[in-house]
Motif scaffolding. Structure first.
Motif, mmCIF file in Angstrom:
data_model
loop_
_atom_site.group_PDB
_atom_site.id
_atom_site.type_symbol
_atom_site.label_atom_id
_atom_site.label_comp_id
_atom_site.label_asym_id
_atom_site.label_seq_id
_atom_site.Cartn_x
_atom_site.Cartn_y
_atom_site.Cartn_z
ATOM 1 N N LEU A 1 -11.268 16.339 12.471
ATOM 2 C CA LEU A 1 -10.078 16.125 13.292
ATOM 3 C C LEU A 1 -8.992 15.382 12.516
ATOM 4 C CD1 LEU A 1 -11.782 15.106 16.666
ATOM 5 C CD2 LEU A 1 -10.808 17.329 16.057
ATOM 6 N N ILE A 2 -9.409 14.346 11.771
ATOM 7 C CA ILE A 2 -8.437 13.576 10.983
ATOM 8 C C ILE A 2 -7.814 14.443 9.888
ATOM 9 C CG2 ILE A 2 -8.260 11.766 9.236
ATOM 10 C CD1 ILE A 2 -8.114 10.580 11.911
ATOM 11 N N THR A 3 -8.622 15.258 9.234
ATOM 12 C CA THR A 3 -8.105 16.093 8.151
ATOM 13 C C THR A 3 -7.156 17.156 8.680
ATOM 14 O OG1 THR A 3 -10.155 15.705 6.910
ATOM 15 C CG2 THR A 3 -8.756 17.503 6.163
ATOM 16 N N VAL A 4 -7.489 17.742 9.820
ATOM 17 C CA VAL A 4 -6.570 18.693 10.444
ATOM 18 C C VAL A 4 -5.282 17.978 10.846
ATOM 19 C CG1 VAL A 4 -6.165 20.167 12.460
ATOM 20 C CG2 VAL A 4 -8.353 20.284 11.239
ATOM 21 N N GLY A 5 -5.447 16.804 11.500
ATOM 22 C CA GLY A 5 -4.276 16.060 11.963
ATOM 23 C C GLY A 5 -3.427 15.517 10.841
ATOM 24 N N GLN A 6 -4.069 15.073 9.775
ATOM 25 C CA GLN A 6 -3.331 14.492 8.649
ATOM 26 C C GLN A 6 -2.877 15.558 7.650
ATOM 27 O OE1 GLN A 6 -5.865 11.425 6.938
ATOM 28 N NE2 GLN A 6 -4.634 9.815 7.862
ATOM 29 N N MET B 1 -1.522 19.136 9.214
ATOM 30 C CA MET B 1 -0.274 18.922 9.948
ATOM 31 C C MET B 1 0.818 18.388 9.026
ATOM 32 S SD MET B 1 -0.781 20.104 12.901
ATOM 33 C CE MET B 1 0.860 19.668 13.469
ATOM 34 N N TYR B 2 0.457 17.532 8.069
ATOM 35 C CA TYR B 2 1.452 17.061 7.098
ATOM 36 C C TYR B 2 2.020 18.246 6.322
ATOM 37 C CZ TYR B 2 3.549 14.943 2.985
ATOM 38 O OH TYR B 2 4.430 14.605 1.987
ATOM 39 N N ASP B 3 1.124 19.107 5.866
ATOM 40 C CA ASP B 3 1.550 20.291 5.130
ATOM 41 C C ASP B 3 2.503 21.142 5.967
ATOM 42 O OD1 ASP B 3 1.342 21.342 2.625
ATOM 43 O OD2 ASP B 3 -0.663 22.190 2.875
ATOM 44 N N SER C 1 4.756 12.613 7.308
ATOM 45 C CA SER C 1 3.520 11.828 7.397
ATOM 46 C C SER C 1 3.420 11.037 8.694
ATOM 47 C CB SER C 1 3.387 10.895 6.197
ATOM 48 O OG SER C 1 4.490 10.014 6.093
ATOM 49 N N ILE C 2 4.512 10.488 9.192
ATOM 50 C CA ILE C 2 4.450 9.742 10.455
ATOM 51 C C ILE C 2 4.212 10.694 11.623
ATOM 52 C CG2 ILE C 2 6.921 9.761 11.043
ATOM 53 C CD1 ILE C 2 4.517 6.748 11.360
ATOM 54 N N SER C 3 4.722 11.914 11.518
ATOM 55 C CA SER C 3 4.465 12.928 12.546
ATOM 56 C C SER C 3 2.992 13.330 12.521
ATOM 57 C CB SER C 3 5.348 14.155 12.302
ATOM 58 O OG SER C 3 6.719 13.819 12.334
ATOM 59 N N ALA C 4 2.448 13.514 11.330
ATOM 60 C CA ALA C 4 1.037 13.879 11.201
ATOM 61 C C ALA C 4 0.126 12.770 11.710
ATOM 62 C CB ALA C 4 0.716 14.191 9.743
ATOM 63 N N ALA C 5 0.509 11.510 11.492
ATOM 64 C CA ALA C 5 -0.299 10.374 11.949
ATOM 65 C C ALA C 5 -0.425 10.363 13.465
ATOM 66 C CB ALA C 5 0.310 9.066 11.454
ATOM 67 N N PRO D 1 0.689 3.630 9.296
ATOM 68 C CA PRO D 1 0.986 3.153 7.935
ATOM 69 C C PRO D 1 0.053 3.719 6.875
ATOM 70 C CG PRO D 1 1.061 1.338 9.497
ATOM 71 C CD PRO D 1 0.501 2.521 10.238
ATOM 72 N N GLN D 2 -1.238 3.852 7.224
ATOM 73 C CA GLN D 2 -2.194 4.377 6.247
ATOM 74 C C GLN D 2 -1.849 5.814 5.863
ATOM 75 O OE1 GLN D 2 -4.866 6.766 6.527
ATOM 76 N NE2 GLN D 2 -5.834 6.264 4.576
ATOM 77 N N THR D 3 -1.483 6.619 6.867
ATOM 78 C CA THR D 3 -1.120 8.011 6.601
ATOM 79 C C THR D 3 0.171 8.093 5.797
ATOM 80 O OG1 THR D 3 -2.202 8.737 8.649
ATOM 81 C CG2 THR D 3 -0.610 10.242 7.668
ATOM 82 N N VAL D 4 1.162 7.309 6.214
ATOM 83 C CA VAL D 4 2.441 7.313 5.501
ATOM 84 C C VAL D 4 2.252 6.880 4.061
ATOM 85 C CG1 VAL D 4 4.712 6.212 5.339
ATOM 86 C CG2 VAL D 4 3.860 6.978 7.565
ATOM 87 N N LEU D 5 1.550 5.764 3.861
ATOM 88 C CA LEU D 5 1.346 5.266 2.503
ATOM 89 C C LEU D 5 0.532 6.245 1.661
ATOM 90 C CD1 LEU D 5 0.635 1.499 3.243
ATOM 91 C CD2 LEU D 5 2.641 2.438 2.089
ATOM 92 N N THR D 6 -0.496 6.839 2.269
ATOM 93 C CA THR D 6 -1.318 7.802 1.537
ATOM 94 C C THR D 6 -0.471 8.948 0.998
ATOM 95 O OG1 THR D 6 -3.361 7.321 2.757
ATOM 96 C CG2 THR D 6 -3.186 9.490 1.731
ATOM 97 N N PHE D 7 0.351 9.533 1.858
ATOM 98 C CA PHE D 7 1.132 10.687 1.411
ATOM 99 C C PHE D 7 2.310 10.287 0.529
ATOM 100 C CE2 PHE D 7 -1.121 12.791 4.935
ATOM 101 C CZ PHE D 7 -1.583 13.904 4.249
ATOM 102 N N MET D 8 2.855 9.098 0.745
ATOM 103 C CA MET D 8 3.918 8.641 -0.159
ATOM 104 C C MET D 8 3.354 8.438 -1.567
ATOM 105 S SD MET D 8 6.728 8.448 1.679
ATOM 106 C CE MET D 8 7.937 7.193 1.303
#
Length: 288
Positions: A173-178, A181-183, A206-210, A266-273
């Motif tokens: 679920l997290i991988t699909v959501g992150q 969805m980020y892609d 990334s904030i949308s995907a989070a 923040p974790q998702t945003v920072l990860t993708f940044m």
């Protein structure tokens, strides 16, 4: 004449980016675990933070940091590497990956990553929650490697994968959501005349995907945390755990939702940044 080219990430960039982000967001993850495992909803995020600092000092907010980094370097490294590899195989000759394929690939990558990351995730949860256990019952793991060794020796190697089914389901679920969805968000944004492949686009996507990832994964995250922290034999399986949580109300599945999003955002945003910077600066160039 050479055709158009693009920068793509190396196989380990996802794990490295996730581990770097985890070091920044670990205190929020720790507070989320405490909120999910308290038996009664007595403390909020701020109250729990004050209690941890009062009992353990400021460094108590970083209990289990080695396991958190270890988890990202197993779980996230695997899911990013698998996703990016398959994506690379499916996007040759300028082909755009359709959304349903992104979801399928993310599901596969997340399932594998969830299994690979379960041992470190188990140690991570136990380290974070150790301070709430009476002194004579604490596990007192020194770090992730000590925790893995103790579990394997005294509980059996198979116990390293306690909660693996739930962890893998959550990872899907997290991988699909992150990632998927980020892609997708990034592709949609770059497809407009207002966004380019830059930090503004990376942040927005990334904030949308989070937001999507938190909504998808929170119920499973609560069950995973309960099962990993429970004494052996407490739950016969996922359904037993779900029934126990539901006995206090369906909203219990979303206990800690705000701190979960506060941490996952923040974790998702920072990860993708970080991931995008690694890709742009240290990735390799391939034909589009």
């Amino acid at each position: 004449m050479d055709g158009p080219k693009k920068q793509v990430a190396l196989w380990y960039h996802g794990g490295l980016a996730s581990a770097t982000a985890a070091m920044c967001t670990h205190p929020l993850d720790l507070l989320k675990v405490h909120l999910q495992t308290q038996q009664k909803a007595q403390l909020g995020l701020v109250g729990m933070a004050k209690q941890v600092v009062r009992n353990e000092g400021v460094l108590g907010l970083y209990n289990g940091i080695s396991a958190s980094v270890g988890r990202q370097m197993t779980y996230s490294l695997t899911r990013f590497a698998v996703y990016e590899y398959i994506k690379g195989q499916r996007t040759t000759n300028g082909r755009q990956l359709p959304f349903h394929e992104k979801v399928i690939i993310a599901t596969f990558a997340g399932g594998i990553g969830g299994v690979v990351g379960t041992p470190c995730d188990l140690v991570n949860v136990r380290l974070q929650n150790d301070m709430k256990i009476p002194l004579d019952q604490r596990r007192n793991y020194k770090n992730v490697f000590h925790g893995l060794y103790r579990i394997a020796r005294y509980e059996g190697p198979s116990c390293l994968f306690n909660g693996a089914v739930t962890a893998s389901f959550r990872a899907v679920l997290i991988t699909v959501g992150q990632i998927a969805m980020y892609d997708q968000f990034k592709q949609l944004l770059v497809g407009t005349p207002y966004f380019k492949d830059n930090m503004t686009t990376h942040f927005t996507a990334s904030i949308s995907a989070a937001s999507v990832a938190t909504a998808l994964a929170q119920p499973v995250d609560v069950m995973k945390t309960r099962m990993m922290n429970a004494a052996p034999g407490t739950y016969s399986g996922i359904l037993a755990c779900a029934k126990d949580i539901a006995s206090t109300g369906l909203t219990s599945f979303y206990k800690g939702f705000i701190p979960a999003f506060t941490r996952l955002g923040p974790q998702t945003v920072l990860t993708f940044m970080f991931f995008e910077q690694f890709r742009l600066r240290f990735g390799h160039t391939v034909p589009v």
